[in-house]
Design a protein around this motif. Structure first.
Motif, mmCIF file in Angstrom:
data_model
loop_
_atom_site.group_PDB
_atom_site.id
_atom_site.type_symbol
_atom_site.label_atom_id
_atom_site.label_comp_id
_atom_site.label_asym_id
_atom_site.label_seq_id
_atom_site.Cartn_x
_atom_site.Cartn_y
_atom_site.Cartn_z
ATOM 1 N N THR A 122 2.441 -36.628 -66.000
ATOM 2 C CA THR A 122 1.950 -37.705 -65.137
ATOM 3 C C THR A 122 3.072 -38.679 -64.784
ATOM 4 O OG1 THR A 122 -0.279 -37.544 -66.049
ATOM 5 C CG2 THR A 122 0.330 -39.621 -64.992
ATOM 6 N N GLU A 123 3.841 -39.088 -65.785
ATOM 7 C CA GLU A 123 4.879 -40.091 -65.543
ATOM 8 C C GLU A 123 6.062 -39.510 -64.781
ATOM 9 O OE1 GLU A 123 5.770 -43.049 -68.499
ATOM 10 O OE2 GLU A 123 4.226 -42.238 -69.819
ATOM 11 N N VAL A 124 6.477 -38.306 -65.133
ATOM 12 C CA VAL A 124 7.598 -37.693 -64.417
ATOM 13 C C VAL A 124 7.189 -37.367 -62.987
ATOM 14 C CG1 VAL A 124 9.107 -35.667 -64.313
ATOM 15 C CG2 VAL A 124 8.682 -36.809 -66.498
ATOM 16 N N GLY A 125 5.989 -36.867 -62.801
ATOM 17 C CA GLY A 125 5.525 -36.537 -61.463
ATOM 18 C C GLY A 125 5.503 -37.739 -60.549
ATOM 19 N N ARG A 126 5.179 -38.896 -61.101
ATOM 20 C CA ARG A 126 5.104 -40.119 -60.297
ATOM 21 C C ARG A 126 6.483 -40.536 -59.782
ATOM 22 N NH1 ARG A 126 3.296 -43.501 -64.113
ATOM 23 N NH2 ARG A 126 1.154 -42.808 -63.790
ATOM 24 N N ALA A 127 7.527 -40.312 -60.565
ATOM 25 C CA ALA A 127 8.857 -40.824 -60.219
ATOM 26 C C ALA A 127 9.847 -39.746 -59.810
ATOM 27 C CB ALA A 127 9.425 -41.597 -61.420
ATOM 28 N N PHE A 128 9.412 -38.498 -59.772
ATOM 29 C CA PHE A 128 10.337 -37.378 -59.585
ATOM 30 C C PHE A 128 11.222 -37.523 -58.354
ATOM 31 C CE2 PHE A 128 11.261 -33.221 -57.687
ATOM 32 C CZ PHE A 128 11.946 -32.617 -58.723
ATOM 33 N N ALA A 129 10.670 -37.967 -57.234
ATOM 34 C CA ALA A 129 11.412 -37.989 -55.972
ATOM 35 C C ALA A 129 12.134 -39.305 -55.713
ATOM 36 C CB ALA A 129 10.469 -37.686 -54.811
ATOM 37 N N GLU A 130 12.096 -40.241 -56.660
ATOM 38 C CA GLU A 130 12.813 -41.500 -56.451
ATOM 39 C C GLU A 130 14.312 -41.233 -56.390
ATOM 40 O OE1 GLU A 130 11.756 -44.412 -59.328
ATOM 41 O OE2 GLU A 130 9.601 -44.273 -58.904
ATOM 42 N N PRO A 131 15.011 -41.795 -55.394
ATOM 43 C CA PRO A 131 16.438 -41.490 -55.214
ATOM 44 C C PRO A 131 17.300 -41.713 -56.446
ATOM 45 C CG PRO A 131 15.590 -42.586 -53.273
ATOM 46 C CD PRO A 131 14.490 -42.628 -54.289
ATOM 47 N N TRP A 133 16.616 -41.248 -59.528
ATOM 48 C CA TRP A 133 16.486 -40.124 -60.452
ATOM 49 C C TRP A 133 17.069 -38.855 -59.845
ATOM 50 C CZ3 TRP A 133 16.028 -41.607 -65.063
ATOM 51 C CH2 TRP A 133 15.234 -42.704 -65.417
ATOM 52 N N VAL A 134 16.886 -38.673 -58.547
ATOM 53 C CA VAL A 134 17.476 -37.513 -57.882
ATOM 54 C C VAL A 134 18.995 -37.554 -58.044
ATOM 55 C CG1 VAL A 134 17.765 -36.283 -55.702
ATOM 56 C CG2 VAL A 134 15.586 -37.399 -56.224
ATOM 57 N N ARG A 135 19.591 -38.721 -57.812
ATOM 58 C CA ARG A 135 21.050 -38.841 -57.955
ATOM 59 C C ARG A 135 21.489 -38.627 -59.400
ATOM 60 N NH1 ARG A 135 20.198 -43.130 -54.013
ATOM 61 N NH2 ARG A 135 21.142 -42.475 -52.024
ATOM 62 N N ARG A 136 20.701 -39.098 -60.337
ATOM 63 C CA ARG A 136 21.072 -38.883 -61.736
ATOM 64 C C ARG A 136 21.041 -37.395 -62.078
ATOM 65 N NH1 ARG A 136 18.664 -42.587 -66.523
ATOM 66 N NH2 ARG A 136 19.465 -44.121 -65.023
ATOM 67 N N ARG A 137 20.071 -36.677 -61.526
ATOM 68 C CA ARG A 137 19.989 -35.246 -61.820
ATOM 69 C C ARG A 137 21.152 -34.488 -61.199
ATOM 70 N NH1 ARG A 137 14.379 -36.312 -60.991
ATOM 71 N NH2 ARG A 137 14.351 -35.385 -58.916
ATOM 72 N N TRP A 138 21.508 -34.818 -59.948
ATOM 73 C CA TRP A 138 22.611 -34.056 -59.378
ATOM 74 C C TRP A 138 23.938 -34.479 -59.993
ATOM 75 C CZ3 TRP A 138 21.614 -36.756 -54.215
ATOM 76 C CH2 TRP A 138 22.642 -37.622 -53.861
ATOM 77 N N ALA A 139 24.025 -35.715 -60.497
ATOM 78 C CA ALA A 139 25.233 -36.109 -61.213
ATOM 79 C C ALA A 139 25.395 -35.293 -62.494
ATOM 80 C CB ALA A 139 25.199 -37.604 -61.531
ATOM 81 N N GLU A 140 24.274 -34.984 -63.133
ATOM 82 C CA GLU A 140 24.338 -34.128 -64.320
ATOM 83 C C GLU A 140 24.871 -32.752 -63.951
ATOM 84 O OE1 GLU A 140 21.298 -32.823 -67.855
ATOM 85 O OE2 GLU A 140 20.704 -32.375 -65.796
ATOM 86 N N ALA A 141 24.366 -32.176 -62.847
ATOM 87 C CA ALA A 141 24.844 -30.859 -62.419
ATOM 88 C C ALA A 141 26.328 -30.913 -62.061
ATOM 89 C CB ALA A 141 24.023 -30.371 -61.221
ATOM 90 N N ARG A 142 26.738 -31.922 -61.303
ATOM 91 C CA ARG A 142 28.144 -32.065 -60.934
ATOM 92 C C ARG A 142 29.011 -32.210 -62.176
ATOM 93 N NH1 ARG A 142 32.390 -35.464 -59.905
ATOM 94 N NH2 ARG A 142 33.295 -35.511 -57.791
ATOM 95 N N ALA A 340 25.175 -33.427 -50.774
ATOM 96 C CA ALA A 340 23.950 -33.794 -51.481
ATOM 97 C C ALA A 340 23.371 -35.094 -50.929
ATOM 98 C CB ALA A 340 24.236 -33.922 -52.977
ATOM 99 N N GLU A 341 24.209 -36.070 -50.637
ATOM 100 C CA GLU A 341 23.715 -37.321 -50.063
ATOM 101 C C GLU A 341 23.058 -37.076 -48.710
ATOM 102 O OE1 GLU A 341 23.297 -40.238 -51.120
ATOM 103 O OE2 GLU A 341 24.611 -40.552 -52.838
ATOM 104 N N ARG A 342 23.655 -36.222 -47.915
ATOM 105 C CA ARG A 342 23.071 -35.920 -46.595
ATOM 106 C C ARG A 342 21.734 -35.201 -46.747
ATOM 107 N NH1 ARG A 342 27.718 -32.984 -43.275
ATOM 108 N NH2 ARG A 342 26.208 -33.225 -41.556
ATOM 109 N N VAL A 343 21.652 -34.311 -47.707
ATOM 110 C CA VAL A 343 20.395 -33.600 -47.945
ATOM 111 C C VAL A 343 19.323 -34.564 -48.433
ATOM 112 C CG1 VAL A 343 19.276 -31.898 -49.436
ATOM 113 C CG2 VAL A 343 21.465 -31.354 -48.353
ATOM 114 N N LEU A 344 19.688 -35.452 -49.342
ATOM 115 C CA LEU A 344 18.718 -36.422 -49.850
ATOM 116 C C LEU A 344 18.209 -37.309 -48.719
ATOM 117 C CD1 LEU A 344 17.161 -37.832 -52.094
ATOM 118 C CD2 LEU A 344 19.209 -39.201 -52.561
ATOM 119 N N ALA A 345 19.124 -37.781 -47.869
ATOM 120 C CA ALA A 345 18.705 -38.629 -46.747
ATOM 121 C C ALA A 345 17.738 -37.894 -45.834
ATOM 122 C CB ALA A 345 19.934 -39.089 -45.968
#
Length: 361
Positions: A122-131, A133-142, A340-345
């Motif tokens: 419930t909590e992750v689903g609510r915030a999953f698409a917030e920028p 968190w998205v940036r934090r996830r791709w920073a982990e991959a990078r 990634a920034e362009r895709v997120l935008a």
């Protein structure tokens, strides 16, 4: 098999077997098939991924791929500490996708004796698409790419393992952009998924750059199919002799052959020949890691030329080539993050979302 039937088989395995493991805390579905509605066919070459949450990981390797109730399952173990908080999950590109709210599969939780996984979803689903968190996830991959390839030493391990040590971090460049597009960072089909995402946003040039880092930008369908047939021979020979356990051992069994061979052949004949080369190379290298451990020398010598030919079509013929390619990937990371920034935008514009959202602790 229908996706819903495969999930039912997974739930049955968890109830009968997974739930009896020491320290069992729950289980959930993950992986690429979560995008399939229950009535959709599971594609040839796809499995149903199950994550079993335990207090502590048992010794030895994960169960991996196996047939159960007519479904090809892949079962992995996850230490409960990895799910300590919603923030821990939201920041992890490997974990967060299974808990998003808009999955075609519906509820991904298979067993939840304490209710913890449901609350987390419930909590992750609510915030999953917030920028943020998205940036934090791709920073982990990078960061994973940078850590793996900085100081890359092609002499530190036998050749097949050295190839894998370059290949998988190189492939994680696709995960950076997939995470930015709120897509599943799939393993085998990462390049196909990246192609679909980037071309949908008019970023085909950026996709070609990812293929260039891998080395298959000019690969023909005919050549890819030749490599696949050679891989099939290597795969079958490996499955017949492999005994030493590796973390990928279940990927080199007859049950897993449709993933390594049949699914790739279908994609080649659909014009996705460049997209299969990552998994062809990875499976070749894994096979030769197992062959080095268990096969007689004569068999290894017989099969080595096909492996070398596949690598040559990626531009890899020596340790020096691997070193140069590792440096090229590192040099490309700023451009990958810009993509990634362009895709997120574009993703946010399409969905009408903006930054912000509720705080997650």
């Amino acid at each position: 098999m229908l996706a819903g039937d495969a999930r039912d088989a997974a739930a049955d395995w968890v109830a009968r077997h997974g739930s009896r493991l020491p320290g069992f805390r729950g289980a959930y579905l993950t992986g690429s098939t979560l995008s399939l509605p229950p009535g959709a066919e599971v594609p040839v070459g796809s499995d149903t991924d199950v994550m079993v949450v335990l207090d502590e990981l048992p010794e030895g390797h994960k169960p991996g791929k196996f047939l159960y109730g007519g479904a090809l399952l892949e079962v992995s173990y996850l230490p409960h500490a990895r799910l300590a908080s919603p923030a821990d999950v939201l920041g992890s590109y490997h974990l967060a996708g299974a808990f998003r709210a808009d999955l075609a599969a519906g509820d991904t939780v298979l067993a939840d004796p304490t209710g913890e996984l449901g609350r987390l979803r419930t909590e992750v689903g609510r915030a999953f698409a917030e920028p943020r968190w998205v940036r934090r996830r791709w920073a982990e991959a990078r960061g994973n790419v940078a850590r793996a390839l900085t100081g890359f030493d092609p002499t530190a391990a036998p050749w097949p393992q050295t190839v894998l040590a370059w290949l998988f971090p190189t492939g994680v460049t696709t995960h950076v952009v997939l995470v930015a597009g709120l897509r599943n960072p799939t393993v085998r089909l990462r390049y196909l998924a990246a192609r679909e995402l980037l071309t949908a946003h008019g970023l085909g040039d950026a996709y070609e750059e990812l293929l260039t880092l891998l080395g298959c930008q000019d690969l023909t369908a005919r050549r890819a199919e030749e490599h696949l047939h050679a891989l099939a021979r290597t795969f079958d020979a490996t499955a017949a002799v492999a005994r030493t356990p590796f973390f990928f051992s279940s990927d080199l069994t007859p049950a897993a052959r449709p993933i390594a061979v049949d699914g790739s052949l279908r994609l080649i004949r659909q014009g996705r020949h460049r997209e299969v080369m990552f998994w062809i190379a990875a499976t070749f290298a894994r096979c030769h890691t197992a062959l080095d451990a268990d096969a007689p020398a004569a068999l290894r010598r017989e099969l080595e030329p096909a492996f070398h030919a596949a690598l040559a079509d990626l531009g890899i013929t020596s340790a020096a080539d691997l070193t140069a390619r590792a440096r090229a990937v590192l040099a490309a990371l700023p451009a990958v993050e810009e993509t990634a920034e362009r895709v997120l935008a574009a993703t946010l514009a399409h969905s009408g979302r903006r930054g912000g959202g509720q705080a997650v602790s």
